[in-house]
Every structure is written in structure tokens, then in C-alpha cells.
Design a protein around this motif. Structure first.
Motif, PDB file in Angstrom:
ATOM      1  N   GLY A 126       0.628  -1.289   0.027  1.00 45.74           N
ATOM      2  CA  GLY A 126      -0.120  -0.146  -0.067  1.00 45.74           C
ATOM      3  C   GLY A 126       0.745   1.156  -0.030  1.00 45.74           C
ATOM      4  N   LYS A 127       1.992   1.360   0.611  1.00 49.40           N
ATOM      5  CA  LYS A 127       2.832   2.523   0.846  1.00 49.40           C
ATOM      6  C   LYS A 127       3.348   2.751  -0.708  1.00 49.40           C
ATOM      7  N   ILE A 128       3.460   1.754  -1.449  1.00 45.96           N
ATOM      8  CA  ILE A 128       4.034   2.346  -2.799  1.00 45.96           C
ATOM      9  C   ILE A 128       2.918   2.728  -3.742  1.00 45.96           C
ATOM     10  N   LEU A 129       1.826   1.717  -3.659  1.00 43.71           N
ATOM     11  CA  LEU A 129       0.834   1.885  -4.728  1.00 43.71           C
ATOM     12  C   LEU A 129      -0.055   2.890  -4.231  1.00 43.71           C
ATOM     13  N   GLY A 130      -0.474   2.990  -2.988  1.00 45.21           N
ATOM     14  CA  GLY A 130      -1.493   4.281  -2.589  1.00 45.21           C
ATOM     15  C   GLY A 130      -1.258   5.477  -2.969  1.00 45.21           C
ATOM     16  N   PRO A 131       0.064   6.130  -2.862  1.00 49.30           N
ATOM     17  CA  PRO A 131       0.214   7.297  -3.066  1.00 49.30           C
ATOM     18  C   PRO A 131       0.209   7.705  -4.517  1.00 49.30           C
ATOM     19  N   ARG A 132       0.491   6.663  -5.386  1.00 46.77           N
ATOM     20  CA  ARG A 132       0.254   6.830  -6.662  1.00 46.77           C
ATOM     21  C   ARG A 132      -1.123   6.663  -7.309  1.00 46.77           C
ATOM     22  N   GLY A 133      -2.017   6.085  -6.597  1.00 47.94           N
ATOM     23  CA  GLY A 133      -3.442   5.910  -6.931  1.00 47.94           C
ATOM     24  C   GLY A 133      -3.673   4.607  -7.813  1.00 47.94           C
ATOM     25  N   LEU A 134      -2.620   3.812  -7.618  1.00 49.77           N
ATOM     26  CA  LEU A 134      -2.606   2.556  -8.056  1.00 49.77           C
ATOM     27  C   LEU A 134      -3.118   1.343  -7.409  1.00 49.77           C
ATOM     28  N   MET A 135      -3.726   1.533  -5.950  1.00 52.99           N
ATOM     29  CA  MET A 135      -4.142   0.538  -4.904  1.00 52.99           C
ATOM     30  C   MET A 135      -5.514  -0.054  -5.218  1.00 52.99           C
ATOM     31  N   PRO A 136      -5.464  -1.373  -6.161  1.00 51.81           N
ATOM     32  CA  PRO A 136      -6.921  -1.775  -6.328  1.00 51.81           C
ATOM     33  C   PRO A 136      -8.088  -1.718  -5.402  1.00 51.81           C
ATOM     34  N   ASN A 137      -9.298  -1.543  -5.829  1.00 53.50           N
ATOM     35  CA  ASN A 137     -10.344  -1.226  -4.606  1.00 53.50           C
ATOM     36  C   ASN A 137     -11.659  -1.930  -5.014  1.00 53.50           C
ATOM     37  N   PRO A 138     -12.367  -2.660  -4.362  1.00 53.43           N
ATOM     38  CA  PRO A 138     -13.498  -3.227  -4.745  1.00 53.43           C
ATOM     39  C   PRO A 138     -14.566  -2.161  -5.208  1.00 53.43           C
ATOM     40  N   LYS A 139     -14.359  -1.011  -4.524  1.00 54.66           N
ATOM     41  CA  LYS A 139     -15.472  -0.016  -4.893  1.00 54.66           C
ATOM     42  C   LYS A 139     -15.341   0.628  -6.301  1.00 54.66           C
ATOM     43  N   SER A 140     -13.926   0.577  -6.773  1.00 55.12           N
ATOM     44  CA  SER A 140     -13.720   1.211  -8.116  1.00 55.12           C
ATOM     45  C   SER A 140     -13.743  -0.093  -9.055  1.00 55.12           C
ATOM     46  N   GLY A 141     -14.049  -1.198  -8.647  1.00 55.49           N
ATOM     47  CA  GLY A 141     -14.224  -2.665  -9.560  1.00 55.49           C
ATOM     48  C   GLY A 141     -12.899  -3.031 -10.097  1.00 55.49           C
ATOM     49  N   THR A 142     -11.785  -2.578  -9.380  1.00 54.01           N
ATOM     50  CA  THR A 142     -10.462  -3.223  -9.714  1.00 54.01           C
ATOM     51  C   THR A 142     -10.206  -4.259  -8.785  1.00 54.01           C
ATOM     52  N   VAL A 143     -10.867  -4.638  -7.902  1.00 52.28           N
ATOM     53  CA  VAL A 143     -10.733  -5.974  -7.367  1.00 52.28           C
ATOM     54  C   VAL A 143     -11.905  -6.707  -7.529  1.00 52.28           C
ATOM     55  N   THR A 144     -11.701  -7.896  -8.203  1.00 56.54           N
ATOM     56  CA  THR A 144     -13.059  -8.726  -8.708  1.00 56.54           C
ATOM     57  C   THR A 144     -12.425  -9.957  -9.276  1.00 56.54           C
ATOM     58  N   GLN A 145     -13.560 -11.037  -9.110  1.00 61.37           N
ATOM     59  CA  GLN A 145     -13.424 -12.364  -9.774  1.00 61.37           C
ATOM     60  C   GLN A 145     -13.420 -12.273 -11.363  1.00 61.37           C
ATOM     61  N   ASN A 146     -14.302 -11.226 -11.729  1.00 59.47           N
ATOM     62  CA  ASN A 146     -14.351 -11.073 -13.240  1.00 59.47           C
ATOM     63  C   ASN A 146     -13.097 -10.103 -13.743  1.00 59.47           C
ATOM     64  N   ILE A 147     -11.978 -10.707 -13.538  1.00 57.51           N
ATOM     65  CA  ILE A 147     -10.804  -9.744 -13.902  1.00 57.51           C
ATOM     66  C   ILE A 147     -10.665  -9.571 -15.577  1.00 57.51           C
ATOM     67  N   GLY A 148     -11.249 -10.192 -16.320  1.00 58.66           N
ATOM     68  CA  GLY A 148     -11.185 -10.059 -17.753  1.00 58.66           C
ATOM     69  C   GLY A 148     -12.068  -8.940 -18.053  1.00 58.66           C
ATOM     70  N   GLN A 149     -13.345  -8.747 -17.546  1.00 56.89           N
ATOM     71  CA  GLN A 149     -14.187  -7.854 -17.821  1.00 56.89           C
ATOM     72  C   GLN A 149     -13.824  -6.600 -17.203  1.00 56.89           C
ATOM     73  N   ALA A 150     -13.111  -6.450 -16.171  1.00 58.06           N
ATOM     74  CA  ALA A 150     -12.616  -5.341 -15.614  1.00 58.06           C
ATOM     75  C   ALA A 150     -11.339  -4.599 -16.552  1.00 58.06           C
ATOM     76  N   ILE A 151     -10.792  -5.553 -17.064  1.00 60.75           N
ATOM     77  CA  ILE A 151      -9.646  -5.074 -17.736  1.00 60.75           C
ATOM     78  C   ILE A 151     -10.167  -4.619 -19.084  1.00 60.75           C
TER      79      ILE A 151
END
Length: 231
Positions: A126-151
Motif C-alpha cells: 500500500g505504501k508504494i501503490l497508494g500514493p500513486r493511486g494504483l491500489m486496487p479497490n472493490p469500490k472502483s471495480g479493480t478487485v474482482t473475480q471477473n478480472i477479464g471484464q474489468a480489464i
């Protein structure tokens, strides 16, 4: 008056005190003298919220109908869905190997998506990705089982927005080379999302000010009603 000839010419076209409609604002933006590259068109909206309060953080995603005009690099981190991520067009796919790259300082991507089974280890970065806005989050749909659809959605123009510590939303909504119609439709879709995400606890005037600009262009004030009337 300081600045280059182009900047001085653009200043003469704009009056930051005048509030324009969406059509007028986009038309004026297209009239301004461009830089020597395809500039990004950006919108900034100052909201009447207190970002220090968790229940007033305005955050969400929007799928712009004409995309952002930017080639988005996607990194997929997953234990079990490598093939699905590769077929969807992810630029980097992996798990332990990618985590090691990030630990070493690699962050050369625009978006990180992940499956839930990767989050226990990914969360430690988190300390590396968070400040760069790159940490995945379920609310933004970037943590999901449907990773293909998200991409696929991210590649097609789905992008995340979040109010900053000053209560301002910033978003790139296209390129100056986009047509007037494309820019207006992208902006209208974003405005609808901003209104949908209005916190129930926000009091008083929700939209304080709205400015449209390009990377090297002047700020063009839009009327608050342009956002407030979006449905």
C-alpha cells in the motif's frame, strides 16, 4: 502581459468571471490556440463537501462513451486467472513476479486490477501503490473475480475519480482532437456521475465552481447548473 504569444492570445479569448454553458465552453476550448501536441481536456469541479469526513468523500468510476483518448496500461495481479487477464488485453500479468517488481520500485502502469485471492499480499504494498493511486479497490471495480471484464472496461475508457483534500474533482475527459460532440458527451456522462455520488450528508451548495481546460490551455468557467442539471 507575460507568457508566450499563444498564451497571450488565449487569455484574450477567455474571461474567468463569465459562466458559460457546456456547448459554449467546449466551443471556446476548441477555438484556443493549441500546443504542439494533442492536449488532454480536463474538467475540475469544486464541491461543497468536507473530504476529512469519510461520509463526504465523493468517489466512483465513470465509463466515458468516447474513452479518454489515452492508451491505458493495465497490470493484472492474480493467482489463478492469468489466461483470462491476458486474453482481455492486460499489459502485465502475474502474481509473485509482479509483486517483486513493485517491491523493487516498479510502477510503470496506469491501472492495477486484481482478483481477491491476491489482495492479502498486494495489500502489503500500500505504501508504494497508494500514493500513486494504483491500489486496487472493490469500490472502483479493480478487485474482482471477473478480472477479464474489468480489464476490458478500463481499456474502453472506464476511469476512477475521487475528490482531493481540497474538495475538488479532476478528470481527463478526452483529447483536444476529439470532436465537439465527443467532448460534450463525455463531460455530460461525468456530470451525471458526480450528481449520483452526491453524499446524503453534504449540506448547502454541492457544486461550487466548474472549470474546463486543456493541458496548456486557459481555464474556462462553466455555469454550475451545467453539472447540477445533469441527469
Amino acid at each position: 502581459m507575460s507568457g508566450s504569444k499563444r498564451i497571450r492570445a488565449n487569455r484574450k479569448l477567455t474571461d474567468r468571471r463569465q459562466e458559460l454553458t457546456l456547448a459554449e465552453g467546449v466551443e471556446l476550448l476548441k477555438k484556443t490556440a493549441p500546443a504542439k501536441f494533442n492536449e488532454t481536456v480536463e474538467i475540475s469541479i469544486r464541491l461543497g463537501v468536507d473530504p476529512k469526513k469519510a461520509d463526504q468523500i465523493v468517489r466512483g468510476t465513470v465509463t466515458l462513451p468516447h474513452g479518454t483518448g489515452k492508451t491505458v496500461r493495465v497490470c493484472a495481479i492474480t493467482k489463478s486467472k492469468h489466461s483470462e487477464a491476458e486474453e482481455a488485453g492486460a499489459d502485465v500479468v502475474g502474481f509473485e513476479d509482479v509483486l517483486e517488481k513493485i517491491k523493487g520500485g516498479w510502477t510503470d502502469t496506469d491501472v492495477v486490477v486484481a482478483t481477491p485471492d491476491a489482495m492479502a499480499e498486494l495489500g502489503k504494498l500500500g505504501k508504494i501503490l497508494g500514493p500513486r493511486g494504483l491500489m486496487p479497490n472493490p469500490k472502483s471495480g479493480t478487485v474482482t473475480q471477473n478480472i477479464g471484464q474489468a480489464i476490458k472496461e478500463v481499456k474502453a475508457g472506464k476511469t476512477e475519480f475521487r475528490v482531493d483534500k481540497y474538495g475538488i474533482l479532476h478528470l481527463g475527459v478526452g483529447k483536444l482532437s476529439f470532436s465537439t460532440r465527443q467532448l460534450e458527451e463525455n463531460l455530460a456522462e461525468f456530470f451525471r456521475n458526480v450528481m449520483r455520488h452526491k453524499p446524503a450528508t453534504a449540506k448547502g451548495q454541492y457544486v461550487k465552481s466548474v472549470f474546463l481546460t486543456s493541458t496548456m490551455g486557459p481555464g474556462i468557467r462553466l455555469a454550475r447548473s451545467v453539472v447540477e442539471s445533469a441527469k
